[in-house]
Design a protein around this motif. Structure first.
Motif, PDB file in Angstrom:
ATOM      1  N   THR A   1       5.697  -1.956  12.723  1.00 27.95           N
ATOM      2  CA  THR A   1       5.208  -0.950  12.986  1.00 27.95           C
ATOM      3  C   THR A   1       4.250  -0.969  11.823  1.00 27.95           C
ATOM      4  N   PRO A   2       3.077  -0.857  11.529  1.00 31.68           N
ATOM      5  CA  PRO A   2       1.388  -0.833  10.639  1.00 31.68           C
ATOM      6  C   PRO A   2       2.195  -1.720   9.010  1.00 31.68           C
ATOM      7  N   VAL A   3       3.781  -0.436   8.766  1.00 34.03           N
ATOM      8  CA  VAL A   3       4.127  -1.282   7.615  1.00 34.03           C
ATOM      9  C   VAL A   3       4.844  -2.255   7.180  1.00 34.03           C
ATOM     10  N   SER A   4       4.465  -3.550   6.387  1.00 34.89           N
ATOM     11  CA  SER A   4       4.973  -4.343   6.106  1.00 34.89           C
ATOM     12  C   SER A   4       6.114  -4.622   6.022  1.00 34.89           C
TER      13      SER A   4
ATOM     14  N   ARG B   1       9.923   8.140   2.269  1.00 34.12           N
ATOM     15  CA  ARG B   1       9.834   9.838   3.022  1.00 34.12           C
ATOM     16  C   ARG B   1      11.137   9.490   3.988  1.00 34.12           C
ATOM     17  N   ARG B   2      11.700   8.604   4.720  1.00 31.38           N
ATOM     18  CA  ARG B   2      12.024   8.802   5.903  1.00 31.38           C
ATOM     19  C   ARG B   2      13.900   8.554   5.898  1.00 31.38           C
TER      20      ARG B   2
ATOM     21  N   ARG C   1      -1.511  -6.384  10.798  1.00 27.64           N
ATOM     22  CA  ARG C   1      -1.338  -5.009  10.695  1.00 27.64           C
ATOM     23  C   ARG C   1      -1.871  -3.799  11.506  1.00 27.64           C
TER      24      ARG C   1
ATOM     25  N   LYS D   1      -0.748  -4.352  15.107  1.00 23.05           N
ATOM     26  CA  LYS D   1       0.473  -3.957  15.364  1.00 23.05           C
ATOM     27  C   LYS D   1       0.136  -2.070  15.653  1.00 23.05           C
TER      28      LYS D   1
ATOM     29  N   THR E   1       0.699  -1.649   0.192  1.00 21.56           N
ATOM     30  CA  THR E   1       0.001   0.623  -0.120  1.00 21.56           C
ATOM     31  C   THR E   1       0.626   1.556  -0.192  1.00 21.56           C
ATOM     32  N   TYR E   2       0.532   2.137   0.144  1.00 23.83           N
ATOM     33  CA  TYR E   2       0.951   3.386   0.325  1.00 23.83           C
ATOM     34  C   TYR E   2       1.552   3.703   1.525  1.00 23.83           C
ATOM     35  N   ARG E   3       1.847   3.091   2.307  1.00 23.26           N
ATOM     36  CA  ARG E   3       2.391   2.639   3.406  1.00 23.26           C
ATOM     37  C   ARG E   3       4.183   2.800   3.024  1.00 23.26           C
TER      38      ARG E   3
ATOM     39  N   ILE F   1      11.066  -0.702  12.240  1.00 23.82           N
ATOM     40  CA  ILE F   1      10.014  -0.083  11.191  1.00 23.82           C
ATOM     41  C   ILE F   1       9.069  -1.357  10.862  1.00 23.82           C
ATOM     42  N   LEU F   2       9.574  -2.755  10.856  1.00 27.75           N
ATOM     43  CA  LEU F   2       8.151  -3.913  11.492  1.00 27.75           C
ATOM     44  C   LEU F   2       7.719  -3.886  12.170  1.00 27.75           C
TER      45      LEU F   2
ATOM     46  N   VAL G   1       9.510  10.894  12.048  1.00 26.75           N
ATOM     47  CA  VAL G   1       9.289   9.551  11.167  1.00 26.75           C
ATOM     48  C   VAL G   1       8.372   8.388  11.578  1.00 26.75           C
TER      49      VAL G   1
ATOM     50  N   THR H   1      14.095  11.803   4.026  1.00 28.51           N
ATOM     51  CA  THR H   1      14.269  13.157   5.121  1.00 28.51           C
ATOM     52  C   THR H   1      16.016  13.374   6.252  1.00 28.51           C
ATOM     53  N   VAL H   2      16.232  11.586   5.679  1.00 30.64           N
ATOM     54  CA  VAL H   2      17.799  11.286   6.286  1.00 30.64           C
ATOM     55  C   VAL H   2      18.885  12.725   5.290  1.00 30.64           C
TER      56      VAL H   2
ATOM     57  N   GLU I   1       6.227  -3.433   1.693  1.00 34.05           N
ATOM     58  CA  GLU I   1       6.363  -1.885   1.846  1.00 34.05           C
ATOM     59  C   GLU I   1       7.917  -1.657   2.708  1.00 34.05           C
TER      60      GLU I   1
ATOM     61  N   PHE J   1       3.174   5.114  10.873  1.00 32.57           N
ATOM     62  CA  PHE J   1       1.879   4.542  11.689  1.00 32.57           C
ATOM     63  C   PHE J   1       0.622   5.897  11.174  1.00 32.57           C
TER      64      PHE J   1
ATOM     65  N   ALA K   1       6.297   5.853   3.628  1.00 29.91           N
ATOM     66  CA  ALA K   1       6.181   6.456   4.503  1.00 29.91           C
ATOM     67  C   ALA K   1       8.118   5.523   4.723  1.00 29.91           C
TER      68      ALA K   1
END
Ligand SMILES: Nc1ncnc2c1ncn2[C@@H]1O[C@H](COP(=O)(O)OP(=O)(O)OP(=O)(O)O)[C@@H](O)[C@H]1O
Ligand SMILES: [Mg+2]
Lengths: 254, 306
Positions: free
Chosen positions: A97-100, A12-13, B76, B79, A4-6, A94-95, B103, A16-17, A103, B108, A9
């Motif tokens: 969080t809801p980011v699979s 973007r990380r 998901r 989490k 997904t669009y995730r 990252i894992l 970040v 940002t760096v 992704e 989330f 994120a």
């Protein structure tokens, strides 16, 4: 393996760096091609009067864009991704969080691709300034080729990072894969005089396809079957995406 | 969704790594709003259990639910309501303090502006607001750990997992973290923590499970467990020649560790009365603690591990 669009994120990380040290990065992006143009174009080029009806500097210009994109994506997704995977444990966080995982992988690959777009575009601007390219209808196609090239090398490099036990492992990757690509994909000379086996080998290297596509868009010269080259790039992108997800999953999910 | 009183439920939960069991068939239930502790020697399987709840380590067998959702199926969604402060330092070294939070919030799906205001609030809560722009490698160990916990709170989690939140910190830093965990608990958060500090477990946890070699050996309220399994007081003395005779005369549980004899006394005055008949040097008595229970249940010897 829902994507997904995730994934953005993760992209973007990395962005940002990048924003915090983009100046240093841009110096390399600009310095390197100028150096190549002088060394290869004026240095070697002064001994070579003509290549397929072009001056040597014109002949190598499209290939230099591809090699620069290739190296950008490769460095980002070998040393960069490997550091995030191991030492910094960024992927582990990252894992949580809801980011699979898929992704995460897609975010890394598209970031590597972005890095190669940045260096490829910088190259294009410099070549335009040097009068080696005149922007026309081919521009979007050129950018698309750079994008695909960046994507492929980012995905391949991520596969390598996910099996690498340590940084030393990248020696193999560069020696056996990237450096041959640099010399054997028709950037600096046509492969016509090589033994037939080499010519075949050269044809299936992803960079060869990219170089001949770009040379066509620059100069209208056809040095390999272009549709084949394009399809090869697309197929490799898909295949390497699946491989990168699978290999990274094996590495991270225990 | 019908709300079960339990936020996490595990039944016959197993985890094998290449055929070797790290967690072998454990059962536990964590109530809403509870602060639940996992204790156990190194390699007992605490982190493995946490990682299964976090949905990052697939379960081998058994069942595990978080807030009514199934681990392995609703990963998901699970989490999204969990906050994790992992055992290893996993802050993003490439980012500043505040960017670490912003970040992470992005993962989330929290919009940037909202993330900045939540992040600033959390930094304030953890007394770190002046270090907002600092680089991670310039932070002390205590600050890093606070930042890890702050990061775990960014999504306002229903349940917070803290794997050894205070390990390796000096007493001041540790007490500050405990104080903050108490604050969070009073705000109604459900929390799971693993720890090697008995003081931490007995002061903070409503209930604990003691793990050893992948199994849960004991579960209950820390004070109750100590009373029930150890006794009220511990009497220790150096063993003399007639140790067998002495120990035979008292009707309490005891343990021998090298040349130290440890008596777990339900009725300490009677034990002391009996001991008075013998000439015993270096005798000491003290209230029973969780540490006694821990050592008693998991053994005093250092294990080489599975
Ligand atoms: N990725 C892995 N691969 C193989 N074995 C593992 C892996 N992770 C943990 N183990 C093993 O599983 C067992 C439990 O480890 P775990 O990290 O859960 O223990 P722990 O209770 O958290 O210990 P500690 O107090 O040291 O943090 C150990 O024997 C460990 O060696
Ligand atoms: Mg652990």
């Amino acid at each position: 393996m829902m994507i997904t669009y995730r994934m953005f994120a993760v992209w973007r990380r990395n962005f940002t760096v990048y924003k915090t040290f983009y100046k240093a990065s841009l110096v390399g992006n600009i310095g390197e091609p100028v150096l190549y143009l002088f060394a290869m174009g004026f240095g070697i080029g002064s001994y070579i009067t003509e290549m397929e009806g072009l001056s040597y500097i014109e002949y190598i210009a499209p290939g230099l864009i591809i090699t620069s994109s290739m190296y950008s994506a490769t460095f980002e997704c070998t040393f960069g991704s490997f550091t995030r995977l191991t030492v910094q444990r960024t992927f582990d966080s990252i894992l949580n969080t809801p980011v699979s995982l898929s992704e995460l992988v897609m975010g890394e690959i598209t970031w590597g691709m972005t890095k190669s777009m940045i260096s490829g575009t910088t190259m294009m601007i410099i070549m335009t300034l040097f009068g080696l390219y005149t922007p026309d209808y081919s521009l979007p196609l050129i950018l698309l080729t750079i994008m695909l090239t960046g994507y492929i090398f980012a995905a391949a490099a991520l596969c390598c990072s996910s099996i690498a036990p340590s940084y030393d492992f990248f020696n193999y990757y560069f020696t056996l894969f990237i450096t041959p690509m640099f010399f054997l994909s028709g950037v600096f000379f046509p492969m016509d005089n090589f033994p037939e086996a080499f010519q075949w080998f050269s044809q299936i290297l992803p960079a060869t396809g990219s170089v001949s596509l770009l040379r066509y868009f620059f100069h209208g010269i056809v040095s390999s079957p272009l549709y084949f080259s394009f399809c090869l790039l697309v197929v490799l992108s898909l295949g390497l995406t699946i491989a990168a997800i699978k290999i990274t999953r094996n590495r991270l999910i225990k | 969704m019908c709300q079960s009183p339990y936020i996490v439920e595990a039944q016959s939960l197993c985890k094998l790594y290449n055929g070797v069991a790290a967690v072998s068939g454990i059962n536990f239930r964590i109530k809403r709003g509870e602060l639940y502790g996992f204790l156990g020697p190194n390699g007992a399987g605490k982190t493995t259990t946490m990682r299964m709840i976090q949905c990052v380590s697939p379960i081998t067998s058994g069942s595990l639910t978080v807030n009514g959702m199934f681990v392995g199926r609703d990963d998901r969604d699970i989490k999204a309501i969990i906050g994790v402060a992992p055992q290893d330092d996993s802050l993003d070294q490439d980012l500043s303090v505040i960017d670490n939070l912003v970040v992470y919030a992005g993962y989330f799906d929290i919009p940037r502006n909202k993330a900045i205001s939540i992040g600033e609030g959390l930094l304030k809560f953890f007394h770190m607001e002046e270090r907002k722009k600092a680089r991670i490698d310039s932070l002390s160990g205590g600050m890093r750990r606070r930042l890890v916990i702050a990061r775990a709170l960014i999504n306002s989690p229903t349940i917070l997992i803290l794997d050894e939140p205070a390990s390796g910190l000096d007493p001041q830093a540790r007490h500050l973290i405990w104080e903050k965990l108490r604050d969070l608990k009073s705000q109604g958060a459900s929390m799971i923590l693993t720890t090697h500090y008995m003081e931490e477990a007995s002061q903070l946890c409503d209930r604990i499970s003691i793990m050893d070699q992948g199994s849960i050996v004991l579960t209950g309220n820390p004070t109750g467990l100590v009373k029930e399994n150890v006794g009220n007081e511990v009497i220790e003395f150096s063993i003399s020649d007639n140790a067998d005779k002495i120990l035979g005369s008292i009707n309490e549980r005891y343990e021998i560790d090298g040349d130290l004899c440890i008596i777990y006394a339900k009725n300490p005055s009677s034990v002391l009365g009996k001991l008075a008949k013998y000439e015993i040097s270096s005798l000491s008595r003290r209230p029973a603690t969780l540490e006694d229970l821990f050592l008693k249940t998991t053994g005093r010897q250092l294990k080489s591990g599975p």
